[in-house]
Design a protein around this motif. Structure first.
Motif, PDB file in Angstrom:
ATOM      1  N   GLY A 110       0.810  -1.220   0.000  1.00  0.00           N
ATOM      2  CA  GLY A 110       0.000   0.000   0.000  1.00  0.00           C
ATOM      3  C   GLY A 110       0.838   1.261   0.000  1.00  0.00           C
ATOM      4  O   GLY A 110       1.995   1.258   0.435  1.00  0.00           O
ATOM      5  N   TRP A 112      -0.198   5.773   0.169  1.00  0.00           N
ATOM      6  CA  TRP A 112      -1.314   6.699   0.308  1.00  0.00           C
ATOM      7  C   TRP A 112      -0.846   8.126   0.043  1.00  0.00           C
ATOM      8  O   TRP A 112       0.247   8.502   0.468  1.00  0.00           O
ATOM      9  CB  TRP A 112      -1.884   6.618   1.738  1.00  0.00           C
ATOM     10  CG  TRP A 112      -2.380   5.248   2.064  1.00  0.00           C
ATOM     11  CD1 TRP A 112      -3.665   4.801   1.906  1.00  0.00           C
ATOM     12  CD2 TRP A 112      -1.628   4.134   2.565  1.00  0.00           C
ATOM     13  NE1 TRP A 112      -3.743   3.473   2.277  1.00  0.00           N
ATOM     14  CE2 TRP A 112      -2.509   3.039   2.687  1.00  0.00           C
ATOM     15  CE3 TRP A 112      -0.288   3.943   2.924  1.00  0.00           C
ATOM     16  CZ2 TRP A 112      -2.098   1.793   3.142  1.00  0.00           C
ATOM     17  CZ3 TRP A 112       0.126   2.702   3.370  1.00  0.00           C
ATOM     18  CH2 TRP A 112      -0.778   1.634   3.477  1.00  0.00           C
ATOM     19  N   HIS A 157      -4.914   6.927   7.182  1.00  0.00           N
ATOM     20  CA  HIS A 157      -4.174   6.048   6.259  1.00  0.00           C
ATOM     21  C   HIS A 157      -3.551   4.876   7.007  1.00  0.00           C
ATOM     22  O   HIS A 157      -3.495   3.765   6.496  1.00  0.00           O
ATOM     23  CB  HIS A 157      -3.082   6.823   5.535  1.00  0.00           C
ATOM     24  CG  HIS A 157      -3.607   7.958   4.720  1.00  0.00           C
ATOM     25  ND1 HIS A 157      -4.657   7.818   3.844  1.00  0.00           N
ATOM     26  CD2 HIS A 157      -3.229   9.257   4.647  1.00  0.00           C
ATOM     27  CE1 HIS A 157      -4.898   8.980   3.275  1.00  0.00           C
ATOM     28  NE2 HIS A 157      -4.050   9.868   3.748  1.00  0.00           N
ATOM     29  N   ARG A 159      -4.608   3.292   9.507  1.00  0.00           N
ATOM     30  CA  ARG A 159      -5.593   2.262   9.824  1.00  0.00           C
ATOM     31  C   ARG A 159      -5.643   1.214   8.713  1.00  0.00           C
ATOM     32  O   ARG A 159      -5.864   0.042   8.966  1.00  0.00           O
ATOM     33  CB  ARG A 159      -6.959   2.942   9.989  1.00  0.00           C
ATOM     34  CG  ARG A 159      -7.856   2.250  10.980  1.00  0.00           C
ATOM     35  CD  ARG A 159      -9.083   3.085  11.292  1.00  0.00           C
ATOM     36  NE  ARG A 159      -8.762   4.330  11.960  1.00  0.00           N
ATOM     37  CZ  ARG A 159      -9.284   5.525  11.638  1.00  0.00           C
ATOM     38  NH1 ARG A 159     -10.133   5.641  10.644  1.00  0.00           N
ATOM     39  NH2 ARG A 159      -8.932   6.598  12.309  1.00  0.00           N
ATOM     40  N   GLU A 160      -5.448   1.652   7.476  1.00  0.00           N
ATOM     41  CA  GLU A 160      -5.559   0.725   6.339  1.00  0.00           C
ATOM     42  C   GLU A 160      -4.445  -0.304   6.280  1.00  0.00           C
ATOM     43  O   GLU A 160      -4.581  -1.329   5.631  1.00  0.00           O
ATOM     44  CB  GLU A 160      -5.586   1.521   5.026  1.00  0.00           C
ATOM     45  CG  GLU A 160      -6.845   2.350   4.917  1.00  0.00           C
ATOM     46  CD  GLU A 160      -6.935   3.058   3.582  1.00  0.00           C
ATOM     47  OE1 GLU A 160      -6.418   2.528   2.584  1.00  0.00           O
ATOM     48  OE2 GLU A 160      -7.527   4.143   3.554  1.00  0.00           O
TER      49      GLU A 160
END
Ligand SMILES: Nc1nc2c([nH]c(=O)n2[C@H]2C[C@H](O)[C@@H](COP(=O)(O)OP(=O)(O)OP(=O)(O)O)O2)c(=O)[nH]1
Length: 172
Positions: A110, A112, A157, A159-160
């Motif tokens: 990921g 962000w 962000h 948290r993701e």
């Protein structure tokens, strides 16, 4: 500012300029470049947060500054400086902010966009030396076990990435 030669290879020519200065420079080079192409690309800065793991727990840090993020929890870290790798940036930031020596291990899945031109990535990291303390932009640090990951109020962000952090804790 970027350049492409007549074989299609692309190179960064200059960086750290404002957009208008970069465009002016590109236009100047373009005017006298034969088969070369010159253009401007926005630079993206990386901010890296470290998921520092020890004994099956991960370190969370509560921001004290600036106001937009104060009170929320994050993975400590900061922006990579020009010429610095993401790993180097993380290791430097963890030394500055927590007073520890740590090693960046691998990027968790990921990325962000924090704001235009600033991209957040989270890396797993291991503690080599020292006990983390909130020295600069944090008010508190806390080691969280797998069942405690949701117990603090994370920045959105961050948290993701928690499922990947949970996986990391299971593996250690
Ligand atoms: N360090 C860090 N920043 C995060 C995380 N999640 C998240 O949204 N951010 C945001 C908060 C800030 O707006 C921005 C990072 O800025 P920063 O203040 O940590 O960077 P820095 O230490 O290099 O600070 P500065 O030199 O620019 O003052 O990214 C995270 O997990 N760690």
């Amino acid at each position: 500012m970027m350049r492409q030669d007549d074989n299609g290879n692309r190179f960064p020519v200059a960086g750290g300029l404002g957009r208008s200065a970069a465009e002016e420079m590109a236009a100047e080079f373009e005017a006298r470049g034969h088969k070369q192409l010159y253009w401007v690309e926005a630079e993206v800065r990386i901010v890296v947060g470290g998921a520092l793991v020890r004994d099956g727990r991960v370190l969370a840090a509560r921001r004290s500054t600036p106001a937009e993020v104060a009170g929320f929890w994050e993975f400590p870290g900061g922006k990579a400086e020009p010429g610095e790798s993401v790993e180097q940036a993380l290791e430097r930031e963890l030394a500055e902010e927590l007073g520890v020596r740590a090693r960046a291990l691998r990027q968790l899945p990921g990325s962000w966009v924090v704001r235009p031109g600033l991209e957040l990535r989270i890396w797993a990291a291991e503690l080599l030396e020292g006990e983390p303390r909130a020295l600069l932009e944090h008010s508190e640090v806390r080691w969280l076990g797998p069942a405690e990951l949701e117990s603090v109020e994370w920045l959105a962000h961050d948290r993701e990435v928690l499922p990947h952090v949970a996986e990391l804790l299971r593996a250690r």
